[in-house]
Design a protein around this motif. Structure first.
Motif: not given
Length: 337
Positions: A136-139, A170-174, A178-182
């Motif tokens: 999930t987005a929260e996880a 999924m990773m391309q979603a706004p 921040q996660l994608l930058q990591r």
């Protein structure tokens, strides 16, 4: 069942991931290099995606086996349909840490202390999350927050995310910006190329103890590729069934006609496609005669009257194959068995 006939000491095409059978195609070699690079990068997220059955889990098994346990502590999360709190409990369990009766704050404190303890002992902590597309987005946000933990400016945790192709989308979603930058490295694992199929099959037979049996007629690898698209798990499913067919006919040379026949039977039995899910579509072969761990008595009888003609034909072929297997097994075991 066919191992003794072909002089093998273990099943060559089982569906369960096994690092000992990892065939390093060009794509798998590159993916493994990315993973090793990630381990020694010591920070951020490494993302590996690929279709079901391309070998992501086997790659990870190979990587973890090769790690120096005095330098790297690895934990793995397999069940990823979890909310944020359940994910933290699963992460704790993956490192053999207790989580009973802990609040979320307590779980985070326990993880941070564990990470710091290992960092002070010059050990890196690696978390591997399989089936990441189910998070999930929260996880995912919880994983990102864990990646923020540092000691003396050094990151305490590195995470590998393994998922199916939809995880890339999924990773391309706004919300995941921040996660994608990591993400420090990402790789998409594709199927084998057609010219690699023959080497893949021969490699697995070699690891299983083959001394040259069975032999293959020209054109077999092209037929295998056409029916499987070069997906390793599909290849394993088809090859296992082809080996069984050859055993039942007492032949040790496999030709394209046999592969074609078996592939068509499998596609009929499985509704038009060779199995891609080890938990649902199992090939009929070594250790696959049960019902995936379920009690046979608990399964409702099949209502054949409501099957389509194609399904009835496939079922008839499957029943015939099962009868042949039973006869072959009785012959192998001897009278009275």
């Amino acid at each position: 069942m066919y191992n003794e006939f072909f002089g093998l000491h273990s099943p060559p095409f089982r569906l369960t991931p096994d690092a000992n059978f990892l065939y390093l195609s060009k794509g798998h070699s590159k993916a493994l290099s990315f993973l090793r690079y990630g381990v020694y990068k010591e920070e951020g997220f490494i993302v590996v995606t690929g279709e079901v059955g391309t070998g992501k889990t086997t790659l990870i098994q190979s990587l973890v086996t090769s790690l120096n346990k005095n330098e790297v502590i690895a934990g793995k999360v397999v069940y990823s349909r979890l909310n944020a709190d359940d994910l933290l409990r699963t992460v704790l369990a993956s490192f053999n840490l207790r989580y009973d009766n802990l609040s979320k704050t307590g779980m985070l404190r326990t993880l941070e202390e564990f990470f710091q303890f290992n960092r002070r002992g010059n050990k890196r902590v690696l978390l591997i999350v399989d089936e990441a597309q189910n998070l999930t987005a929260e996880a995912l946000e919880e994983l990102r927050m864990l990646s923020n933990l540092e000691l003396d400016g050094e990151p305490l945790l590195q995470t590998f995310l393994l998922g199916q192709p939809e995880f890339r989308r999924m990773m391309q979603a706004p919300e995941f910006r921040q996660l994608l930058q990591r993400v420090t490295a990402a790789y998409h694992l594709g199927p084998l190329e057609q010219e690699e199929v023959s080497d893949y099959v021969l490699y697995r037979l070699h690891i299983a103890g083959s001394s040259g049996k069975p032999t293959f007629a020209p054109g077999v690898s092209a037929t295998l590729y056409r029916h499987t698209g070069g997906i390793p798990r599909r290849l394993n499913t088809l090859c296992d069934r082809v080996m069984l067919s050859a055993f039942l006919d007492h032949v040790d040379r496999i030709d394209s006609e046999r592969v074609e026949t078996v592939a068509n039977e499998l596609e009929t039995e499985l509704g038009g496609a060779i199995a891609t899910d080890a938990d649902t579509h199992r090939a009929v072969g070594e250790n696959t005669l049960g019902l995936n761990g379920y009690d046979k008595q608990a399964v409702a009888p099949l209502d054949k009257e409501h099957l389509t003609p194609q399904q009835q034909q496939g079922l008839s072929r499957l029943e015939q194959t099962m009868d042949e297997m039973r006869r072959a097994l009785r012959n192998l075991l001897g009278p009275g068995r």
